[in-house]
Design a protein around this motif. Structure first.
Motif, PDB file in Angstrom:
ATOM      1  N   HIS A  25       0.853  -1.190   0.000  1.00  0.00           N
ATOM      2  CA  HIS A  25       0.000   0.000   0.000  1.00  0.00           C
ATOM      3  C   HIS A  25       0.888   1.239   0.000  1.00  0.00           C
ATOM      4  O   HIS A  25       2.064   1.168   0.360  1.00  0.00           O
ATOM      5  N   PHE A  28       0.276   5.241   4.592  1.00  0.00           N
ATOM      6  CA  PHE A  28      -0.850   4.723   5.365  1.00  0.00           C
ATOM      7  C   PHE A  28      -1.302   5.776   6.362  1.00  0.00           C
ATOM      8  O   PHE A  28      -0.599   6.089   7.330  1.00  0.00           O
ATOM      9  N   GLU A  35      -7.127   2.899   2.961  1.00  0.00           N
ATOM     10  CA  GLU A  35      -6.592   2.103   4.061  1.00  0.00           C
ATOM     11  C   GLU A  35      -7.603   1.042   4.504  1.00  0.00           C
ATOM     12  O   GLU A  35      -7.225  -0.094   4.811  1.00  0.00           O
ATOM     13  N   ARG A  50       2.744  -7.141   5.104  1.00  0.00           N
ATOM     14  CA  ARG A  50       2.050  -5.879   4.841  1.00  0.00           C
ATOM     15  C   ARG A  50       3.095  -4.769   4.718  1.00  0.00           C
ATOM     16  O   ARG A  50       3.696  -4.355   5.715  1.00  0.00           O
ATOM     17  N   VAL A  52       4.265  -0.904   3.396  1.00  0.00           N
ATOM     18  CA  VAL A  52       3.790   0.434   3.063  1.00  0.00           C
ATOM     19  C   VAL A  52       4.986   1.367   2.899  1.00  0.00           C
ATOM     20  O   VAL A  52       6.076   1.093   3.411  1.00  0.00           O
ATOM     21  N   ALA A  55       3.921   5.163   7.435  1.00  0.00           N
ATOM     22  CA  ALA A  55       2.671   5.308   8.175  1.00  0.00           C
ATOM     23  C   ALA A  55       2.654   6.665   8.864  1.00  0.00           C
ATOM     24  O   ALA A  55       3.663   7.102   9.422  1.00  0.00           O
ATOM     25  N   THR A  61       1.447   0.804  13.940  1.00  0.00           N
ATOM     26  CA  THR A  61       2.061  -0.103  12.958  1.00  0.00           C
ATOM     27  C   THR A  61       2.268  -1.499  13.528  1.00  0.00           C
ATOM     28  O   THR A  61       2.229  -2.483  12.787  1.00  0.00           O
ATOM     29  N   LEU A  66       2.453  -3.485  10.034  1.00  0.00           N
ATOM     30  CA  LEU A  66       2.895  -2.763   8.846  1.00  0.00           C
ATOM     31  C   LEU A  66       4.406  -2.616   8.847  1.00  0.00           C
ATOM     32  O   LEU A  66       5.000  -2.147   9.831  1.00  0.00           O
ATOM     33  N   GLN A  68       7.434  -0.594   7.101  1.00  0.00           N
ATOM     34  CA  GLN A  68       7.603   0.635   6.346  1.00  0.00           C
ATOM     35  C   GLN A  68       8.887   0.604   5.518  1.00  0.00           C
ATOM     36  O   GLN A  68       9.874  -0.023   5.889  1.00  0.00           O
TER      37      GLN A  68
END
Length: 376
Positions: A25, A28, A35, A50, A52, A55, A61, A66, A68
């Motif tokens: 994604h 976030f 989202e 997951r 991203v 965030a 997170t 998540l 990053q």
């Protein structure tokens, strides 16, 4: 038979339990429709990584699992516009890992991510919209400046070139499906976003029996959402207005509201329960914006509240004109004010029934079918 013609319910997931899967994604945010979609897809694939770009502050997170990118450790996270040119590079250096299946949730360049040889990795992408500021500057003023014409063309070429490996696209609406075909010359299946219609429909009795004596506008207070027009419509109709949300246009909108002849009340960042109460108390949701899909109009309809909006974009999918709302071909307040007189023709029960077509269960079924078809 098309992919979604069957009405048989798809069995529950986890799906692809024997394969490595990555969910990708863009940035976030703490709240947002994209989202919500990303997390709904991730729920179908509990073992997926997951990933991203970064965030925003306030996002848990750890709880959301998540990971990053290196971009999250740079000052570029403070400006999406400055980060934009770096994104194609970030997507190609996101991780050294490769996966059997990669599913991106994209409204900018996430669909260009490449985490494995396309001969061995299936790359699927759910598109909220091709980047508006790159492809549709008439919608998003961030890309409309004449000085950006050449950079925009360069980004368009890169967008197409770096996404050739995508095996299958899903679009959040027919509106976005058309853009994908027009801009990228690719086909896409339509999978509408999930809306928590059960929550909004299940209001307590005191909320259900309000007088419905005001008009309502909900959303981010930015220019293309047309909250200035919403104030003009309420003024022309002679009805009180409640505006719920937040955004950079707050000061300007408060000045316009002060000049209106009707009461205009601002609800800044109302909690979810309060928003549900506002939907149930409104005579109609005013939505004169051209949206890709629009979750807010579905939430309103889940409360039996009709939508009065622009006959463009996502409202053509989420509102049945003359049954669950009224659509207007105008950017002027008078036609909307006139249409308000027809609201008594609409059945709240029919409006709520229609909203169920966009439930979270419906999304899970359609998304499951699309993933199974795309990896076959």
């Amino acid at each position: 038979m098309t992919l979604f013609e069957s009405t048989a319910r798809v069995p529950g997931l986890p799906l692809l339990s024997g394969r490595t899967v990555a969910m990708v994604h863009e940035w976030f945010g703490a709240t947002g429709g994209s989202e919500t979609v990303f997390l709904a897809i991730a729920d179908l694939l509990p073992h997926a990584e997951r990933l991203v770009l970064w965030a925003d502050e306030g996002v848990d997170t750890g709880r959301l699992r998540l990971s990053q990118s290196w971009l999250s450790r740079t000052p570029l996270t403070r400006s999406k516009a400055l980060a934009l040119p770096a994104m194609p590079l970030v997507w190609r250096t996101l991780t050294s890992e490769t996966y059997d299946v990669v599913i991106s949730s994209s409204h900018a360049f996430a669909h260009t991510v490449k985490l494995g040889d396309p001969a061995e990795t299936r790359h699927l992408s759910y598109i909220h919209s091709p980047a508006r500021y790159v492809w549709s500057p008439d919608f998003d003023g961030r890309g409309s400046h004449p000085a950006l014409r050449v950079p925009r063309r360069m980004l368009q070429k890169a967008d197409i070139r770096l996404s050739r490996h995508v095996h299958a696209y899903a679009a959040n609406s027919r509106e976005v499906q058309g853009r994908i075909k027009r801009f990228w010359n690719r086909d896409a299946e339509v999978v509408n976003p999930p809306v928590d219609v059960d929550y909004f429909a299940a209001a307590p009795d005191p909320h259900r029996h309000q007088s419905r004596d005001y008009l309502l506008g909900v959303g981010r207070w930015i220019p293309y959402k047309k909250f200035d027009l919403i104030i003009e419509i309420a003024d022309a109709a002679g009805l009180p207005l409640v505006i719920a949300g937040s955004g950079p246009e707050e000061e300007r909108l408060r000045q316009l509201a002060a000049a209106a002849q009707v009461p205009v009340h601002f609800e800044v960042r109302p909690p979810r329960e309060r928003l549900r109460q506002l939907y149930w108390g409104a005579r109609a949701l005013l939505f004169p914006a051209h949206e890709d899909f629009g979750i807010i109009p579905v939430e309103a309809q889940a409360c039996g509240t009709p939508v009065l909006g622009l006959r463009r974009g996502g409202l053509l999918e989420t509102v049945i004109d003359g049954e669950t709302g009224l659509l207007v071909d105008s950017r002027e307040p008078a036609p909307y004010a006139a249409a308000l007189r027809r609201l008594g023709e609409l059945s709240p029960q029919r409006i709520q029934q229609h909203a169920r077509n966009f439930s979270s269960d419906h999304f899970a079924d359609r998304m499951t079918r699309w993933i199974e078809w795309a990896i076959a």
